[in-house]
Design an enzyme around this catalytic site. Structure first.
Site, PDB file in Angstrom:
ATOM      1  N   CYS A  96       0.327   7.088  -8.951  1.00  0.00           N
ATOM      2  CA  CYS A  96      -1.175   7.027  -8.177  1.00  0.00           C
ATOM      3  C   CYS A  96      -1.780   8.614  -8.077  1.00  0.00           C
ATOM      4  O   CYS A  96      -0.787   9.719  -8.709  1.00  0.00           O
ATOM      5  CB  CYS A  96      -0.506   6.980  -7.099  1.00  0.00           C
ATOM      6  SG  CYS A  96       0.482   7.873  -6.077  1.00  0.00           S
ATOM      7  N   CYS A 112       5.038   5.991 -10.472  1.00  0.00           N
ATOM      8  CA  CYS A 112       3.764   5.942  -9.784  1.00  0.00           C
ATOM      9  C   CYS A 112       3.127   6.442 -10.855  1.00  0.00           C
ATOM     10  O   CYS A 112       2.900   7.845 -11.045  1.00  0.00           O
ATOM     11  CB  CYS A 112       4.220   6.276  -7.991  1.00  0.00           C
ATOM     12  SG  CYS A 112       2.915   5.949  -7.714  1.00  0.00           S
ATOM     13  N   HIS A 141       0.041   7.451  -2.496  1.00  0.00           N
ATOM     14  CA  HIS A 141       0.886   7.436  -2.687  1.00  0.00           C
ATOM     15  C   HIS A 141       1.505   6.233  -1.597  1.00  0.00           C
ATOM     16  O   HIS A 141       1.561   5.195  -2.564  1.00  0.00           O
ATOM     17  CB  HIS A 141       1.791   8.270  -1.882  1.00  0.00           C
ATOM     18  CG  HIS A 141       4.074   7.677  -2.516  1.00  0.00           C
ATOM     19  ND1 HIS A 141       3.443   7.731  -4.154  1.00  0.00           N
ATOM     20  CD2 HIS A 141       3.755   7.531  -2.037  1.00  0.00           C
ATOM     21  CE1 HIS A 141       4.659   7.119  -4.653  1.00  0.00           C
ATOM     22  NE2 HIS A 141       5.350   7.006  -3.106  1.00  0.00           N
ATOM     23  N   ASP A 150      -9.620  -7.592  14.124  1.00  0.00           N
ATOM     24  CA  ASP A 150      -9.055  -7.919  14.898  1.00  0.00           C
ATOM     25  C   ASP A 150      -9.452  -8.228  16.205  1.00  0.00           C
ATOM     26  O   ASP A 150     -10.251  -7.689  16.406  1.00  0.00           O
ATOM     27  CB  ASP A 150      -7.386  -7.142  15.010  1.00  0.00           C
ATOM     28  CG  ASP A 150      -5.991  -7.588  15.877  1.00  0.00           C
ATOM     29  OD1 ASP A 150      -6.610  -8.665  16.015  1.00  0.00           O
ATOM     30  OD2 ASP A 150      -5.042  -7.268  16.232  1.00  0.00           O
ATOM     31  N   ASP A 191      -0.612  -7.097   7.274  1.00  0.00           N
ATOM     32  CA  ASP A 191      -1.902  -5.230   7.664  1.00  0.00           C
ATOM     33  C   ASP A 191      -0.549  -4.773   8.905  1.00  0.00           C
ATOM     34  O   ASP A 191       0.766  -5.611   8.991  1.00  0.00           O
ATOM     35  CB  ASP A 191      -2.624  -5.811   8.359  1.00  0.00           C
ATOM     36  CG  ASP A 191      -2.307  -6.085  10.021  1.00  0.00           C
ATOM     37  OD1 ASP A 191      -2.143  -5.073  10.872  1.00  0.00           O
ATOM     38  OD2 ASP A 191      -2.232  -6.930  10.363  1.00  0.00           O
ATOM     39  N   CYS A 195       1.420  11.325  -7.169  1.00  0.00           N
ATOM     40  CA  CYS A 195       1.946  11.089  -8.044  1.00  0.00           C
ATOM     41  C   CYS A 195       1.852  11.220  -9.507  1.00  0.00           C
ATOM     42  O   CYS A 195       2.496  12.640 -10.288  1.00  0.00           O
ATOM     43  CB  CYS A 195       3.299  10.191  -8.294  1.00  0.00           C
ATOM     44  SG  CYS A 195       3.940   9.670  -6.873  1.00  0.00           S
TER      45      CYS A 195
END
Length: 372
Positions: free
Chosen positions: A305, A303, A334, A91, A265, A308
């Site tokens: 991930c 989930c 997560h 940015d 974003d 989890c």
């Protein structure tokens, strides 16, 4: 044109495609984790990559202040400096024109900042901003613009937009095309459709590699934001990627994709993770809540991930109560995985022509509020 963008599937205005850069391919619609100062807070680059992220965002203003572009350039660019091998979008610092209003002065030629760190004086112009991003070896550079506050009257919004358009032209002139590198223009105009369309036309005529929509998610609320997107969505050039800056919540993303947005974003998944707020398809959970102290189940049974699969709500609750840094790290992992899974599900739905059904199911299930 230095980047390659190809739309592979469409459903209404929603698009599924591929953006190819020097450092890799980005599947769109895409969510970019925010690594403002050259790091996604609390996470190793390998952990960010494992969530499914293909591109991250850095910030030119903050990296200019420290460590400085010279140091980053000496390391061979931001990728090598921070250990991230994938694409990076930087940015321009336009948001800091808004967020650091008490520390900056705008004139026709650029912005003078008093650094928030030590009070030192720094100058950003459209040309220097592009040169800084070249030092960072950014895959996607952003033009310097003025991100206006909300609310703002139409006259002031018009004046600000016209200044941003002047800066956009100077930025495009300063950017030297390189294979696999690109520069995006930013449309402004606050909530005024006439100004937004005028800005869009100006940006499109300057032959940018992508179109960004700035000046939203600054307090106007979702309904107003969606009204602005609705007013310009059918005019966005179909051959370019469309990036909605600073957005947003999972619900924002689902609805904005329906209006042709390809890139997003937001600090929300990691910032929320650091405070113990974690996302599920039904809404968010406050993991610090006492009711989770004895819960041996994961944050989300659906989930996959690392958090989890390996840790319970009880353990993560314990980490926050002990003020252990691992708690925010696990929640950030997560949340980023949740966002990237959402983007993957969105892409699949568009590819199979089922995005409208996907949004209907999402609306019925997503509460957008605390469910525990």
């Amino acid at each position: 044109m230095s980047l390659s963008f190809k739309v592979l599937s469409r459903e209404g205005l929603a698009r599924q495609g591929v953006l190819t850069t020097d450092c890799g391919i980005i599947q769109t619609p895409a969510f970019m984790p925010v690594g403002t100062k050259g790091t996604v807070k609390g996470l190793l680059p390998s952990q960010v990559s494992k969530t499914g992220a293909e591109i991250i965002l850095g910030n030119t203003y903050h990296l200019m202040i420290r460590p400085g572009s010279n140091r980053v350039r000496e390391f061979g660019g931001l990728h090598k400096f921070m250990g991230w091998e994938g694409p990076i979008l930087t940015d321009s610092g336009g948001f800091q024109v808004l967020s650091l209003a008490s520390l900056r002065k705008i004139d026709q030629y650029g912005v003078t900042f008093r650094a928030h760190t030590d009070g030192s004086i720094h100058r950003l112009t459209p040309e220097s901003c592009i040169n800084l991003q070249k030092d960072f070896n950014s895959d996607i550079s952003m033009v310097l613009d003025e991100c206006t506050s909300y609310p703002i009257d139409k006259q002031k919004a018009a004046s600000s937009m016209h200044l941003s358009m002047e800066w956009a032209k100077r930025s495009r002139d300063a950017f030297k095309d390189r294979p696999g590198k690109g520069v995006f223009g930013i449309i402004q105009g606050s909530i005024f459709q006439e100004l937004r369309l005028e800005s869009l036309e100006s940006i499109h005529n300057l032959n940018f590699d992508g179109i960004a929509i700035g000046g939203l998610a600054v307090g106007e609320g979702q309904d107003v934001m969606l009204d602005v997107l609705h007013g310009i969505s059918k005019e966005l050039p179909v051959e370019l990627p469309h990036y909605l800056m600073g957005v947003g919540t999972p619900d924002d993303i689902v609805k904005a994709v329906s209006m042709g947005i390809d890139m997003f974003d937001c600090v929300l998944p990691t910032r929320s993770g650091r405070t113990g707020r974690v996302y599920t398809k039904d809404g968010h959970i406050n993991i610090k809540n006492a009711l989770h102290q004895n819960d041996l189940g994961p944050i989300d049974k659906e989930c996959y991930c690392d958090t989890c699969q390996k840790f319970s709500k009880s353990y993560i609750n314990h980490l926050f109560r002990c003020k252990e840094m691992l708690g925010p790290i696990l929640c950030s992992i997560h949340n980023l995985f949740f966002y990237q899974t959402l983007m993957c599900d969105i892409r699949k739905a568009i590819k199979t022509g089922s995005y409208e059904k996907f949004t209907e199911r999402w609306k019925k299930r997503w509460q957008g509020q605390s469910v525990t």
